[in-house]
Every structure is written in structure tokens, then in C-alpha cells.
Design an enzyme around this catalytic site. Structure first.
Site, PDB file in Angstrom:
ATOM      1  N   SER A 135      -5.649   5.316  -3.812  1.00  0.00           N
ATOM      2  CA  SER A 135      -5.484   6.695  -4.270  1.00  0.00           C
ATOM      3  C   SER A 135      -5.419   6.763  -5.793  1.00  0.00           C
ATOM      4  O   SER A 135      -4.831   5.898  -6.447  1.00  0.00           O
ATOM      5  CB  SER A 135      -4.198   7.288  -3.683  1.00  0.00           C
ATOM      6  N   ASP A 193      -1.589  -0.713   6.183  1.00  0.00           N
ATOM      7  CA  ASP A 193      -1.773  -0.049   7.481  1.00  0.00           C
ATOM      8  C   ASP A 193      -3.242   0.163   7.814  1.00  0.00           C
ATOM      9  O   ASP A 193      -3.549   0.654   8.914  1.00  0.00           O
ATOM     10  CB  ASP A 193      -1.057   1.306   7.502  1.00  0.00           C
ATOM     11  N   ASN A 220      -3.844   9.199  -7.005  1.00  0.00           N
ATOM     12  CA  ASN A 220      -2.669  10.065  -7.130  1.00  0.00           C
ATOM     13  C   ASN A 220      -1.369   9.319  -6.834  1.00  0.00           C
ATOM     14  O   ASN A 220      -0.346   9.944  -6.558  1.00  0.00           O
ATOM     15  CB  ASN A 220      -2.784  11.247  -6.159  1.00  0.00           C
ATOM     16  N   ASP A 238       0.868  -1.169   0.000  1.00  0.00           N
ATOM     17  CA  ASP A 238       0.000   0.000   0.000  1.00  0.00           C
ATOM     18  C   ASP A 238       0.909   1.224   0.000  1.00  0.00           C
ATOM     19  O   ASP A 238       2.114   1.118   0.296  1.00  0.00           O
ATOM     20  CB  ASP A 238      -0.903  -0.033   1.243  1.00  0.00           C
ATOM     21  N   ASP A 267      -0.125   5.106   1.001  1.00  0.00           N
ATOM     22  CA  ASP A 267      -0.327   6.074   2.081  1.00  0.00           C
ATOM     23  C   ASP A 267      -0.299   5.375   3.437  1.00  0.00           C
ATOM     24  O   ASP A 267      -1.105   4.496   3.720  1.00  0.00           O
ATOM     25  CB  ASP A 267      -1.673   6.785   1.905  1.00  0.00           C
ATOM     26  N   GLY A 293      -8.290   3.938   3.681  1.00  0.00           N
ATOM     27  CA  GLY A 293      -7.990   2.818   2.803  1.00  0.00           C
ATOM     28  C   GLY A 293      -8.941   2.603   1.648  1.00  0.00           C
ATOM     29  O   GLY A 293      -8.683   1.764   0.788  1.00  0.00           O
ATOM     30  N   ARG A 341     -11.605   7.106  -2.992  1.00  0.00           N
ATOM     31  CA  ARG A 341     -12.072   8.405  -2.505  1.00  0.00           C
ATOM     32  C   ARG A 341     -13.596   8.544  -2.512  1.00  0.00           C
ATOM     33  O   ARG A 341     -14.196   8.961  -1.512  1.00  0.00           O
ATOM     34  CB  ARG A 341     -11.460   9.519  -3.369  1.00  0.00           C
TER      35      ARG A 341
END
Length: 257
Positions: free
Chosen positions: A142, A200, A144, A20, A22, A64, A67
Site C-alpha cells: 500500500s 496473509d 497509504n 504486512d 492490510d 497483496g 495498486r
């Protein structure tokens, strides 16, 4: 014979490590938390909706997830119904997509202003994974991910990045469904059993467990070790530096009868 490093046996059959982004490779989760707070604190207050937005909302409804799924879940928690909208909506429009796009603008403004530096322990673990002969990939909700990897100077480490844009193009559901992780394994020419998932967030750990991956590692950045284990993690660490020695052992080919 010297003892193997802690958890080394868990990595022996692992041929690839799927990260992952972020909260695992980069501390961008903090930027996301602030961007969501700026969006929904004002949004709920302007409408007189209670309870007010809190950081707990991020972990309960958003963390997680893709969006727009996070927007839907937060709104549903307050019994707010808005039109779905489209990706072409103006940021800030009172639609699911419009609110998601406003959050994205907030995120990029913070990223441009402050930049991002990858977690040192995660970089050490990444480099150890590569040096051991294992393949690596990023699997992120994400949209991004490529920009964040570039900002953190990690883009050249990954030939496979399955992010929100790739998932949409491929028609894949986001975490906690395992599909994006399974897709990354396939792009590497491997099965889920060959791969470790590093996460996470509860939703990501659940994706790894639901996909029957060979190893699911939880990184506790504040969610709590007990919760990550309950969601399906095999191992929980507070920093991936704890697993550098373990992953440094080369993968062992499975024995065939």
C-alpha cells in the site's frame, strides 16, 4: 523444565518481525476489497465485459500487490488494454494509473467514514515481539501505510515502514518479489535469515519464501491455510494471538563453531 510454547523454537533465532499491514495488523483488507469492487464492477459493466467482477478477482489478481500491478492484472484477465498513464493522471482516467487513483479515492473515503481498529490479537503479538527484544517493521504494498497505521494508532510502534511509496523511491519491485522485505531487514541492520515475515496474502508469503527469510508465518483471513502453506508459509494461524507465547521467548543468539 517446563515445555516451551508451541512454535517457540521457530522464533528462537528470530531477531525482527516484519509485518504486512492490510489483513495482518488491520482489517483494512475489507475496505480495499470494497473499493476495488466499486471500481471494477462499474468499469466492466459499462463496457459490457464478461465475466462481471467478483470477490474472487480480488484474491486472484489484486491481493497483496502494488495498486497499479493489481489494475494491470485485472485488466489483463479480461484482455483489456489501456494506456499506462502517469501518477499525475486524474482519478478515473482510462489509464492504469487513473484507475488506480480512483480506487485510492474510494479507499480513503471509506477509511475516513469508518476508521479502522487493529486486530486485537495482532496488537498483542506485536507488543509481545517488542517486549521480547525483537525489532519490528511494516512492509506493505500500500502507498497509504503510514496513514493507516496512524488511523489504527500503531504509528509509534514502527521506526521502519517500507510501503509502496518507499518501494517506488528505492526502485524496488513489489510482492511477490522479496525486495521490499529484504530492504526492511537491511534498514534494521539484519539479514533475511534473522527475520520473520508475517503475511496473509499468497504474494506476500511467496516474497518471504523467495527471500529465504528465517520464518514465514501465514495468517489465514480467508485465503485458506492449505494455499498459504503451498505458497511457502512455515506456519499458518487464524489469529496472531496464537503465537503470543511463542514470540514472548527472547531470541537466542546462534552458536558459532
Amino acid at each position: 523444565m517446563p515445555a516451551l510454547p508451541l512454535h517457540a523454537s521457530r522464533f528462537e533465532p528470530i531477531k525482527a518481525v516484519l509485518f504486512d499491514l492490510d489483513g495482518v495488523l488491520t482489517p483494512t483488507v475489507d475496505i480495499h476489497v470494497r473499493a476495488w469492487a466499486r471500481l471494477f464492477t462499474d468499469y466492466l459493466a459499462e463496457r459490457g465485459v464478461e465475466p462481471a467482477y467478483s470477490e474472487a478477482d480480488y484474491f486472484d489478481y489484486i491481493d497483496g500487490k502494488p495498486r497499479v500491478d493489481g489494475v494491470r492484472a485485472l485488466l489483463a484477465s479480461r484482455d483489456i488494454v489501456v494506456p499506462e498513464g502517469t501518477p499525475d493522471d486524474a482519478p478515473g482516467s482510462n489509464t492504469v494509473w487513473g484507475l488506480g487513483l480512483q480506487k485510492n479515492d474510494e479507499f480513503f473515503a471509506a477509511l475516513e467514514a469508518d476508521g479502522v481498529v487493529a486486530y486485537a490479537g495482532s496488537v498483542d503479538f506485536l507488543e509481545a515481539s517488542i517486549s521480547s527484544g525483537r525489532q519490528v517493521a511494516v512492509v506493505s504494498s500500500s502507498r497509504n501505510a503510514v496513514s493507516v497505521l496512524a488511523a489504527a494508532e500503531l504509528g509509534d510502534r514502527f521506526t521502519v515502514v517500507v510501503d509502496g511509496l518507499v518501494a517506488t523511491d528505492a526502485g524496488l519491485p513489489g510482492k511477490p518479489a522479496p525486495d521490499t522485505y529484504v530492504y526492511a531487514a537491511e534498514l534494521l541492520g539484519l539479514t533475511p535469515a534473522d527475520c520473520a515475515v508475517i503475511e496473509d496474502a499468497h504474494s506476500g508469503v511467496q516474497a518471504g519464501r523467495e527471500g529465504d527469510f528465517g520464518l514465514v508465518v501465514g495468517v489465514d483471513r480467508g485465503v485458506g491455510a492449505a494455499g498459504l502453506l503451498a505458497s511457502g508459509a512455515d506456519i499458518v494461524v487464524t489469529d496472531l494471538a496464537e503465537l503470543v507465547d511463542a514470540v514472548s521467548e527472547p531470541a537466542v543468539a546462534p552458536e558459532h563453531a
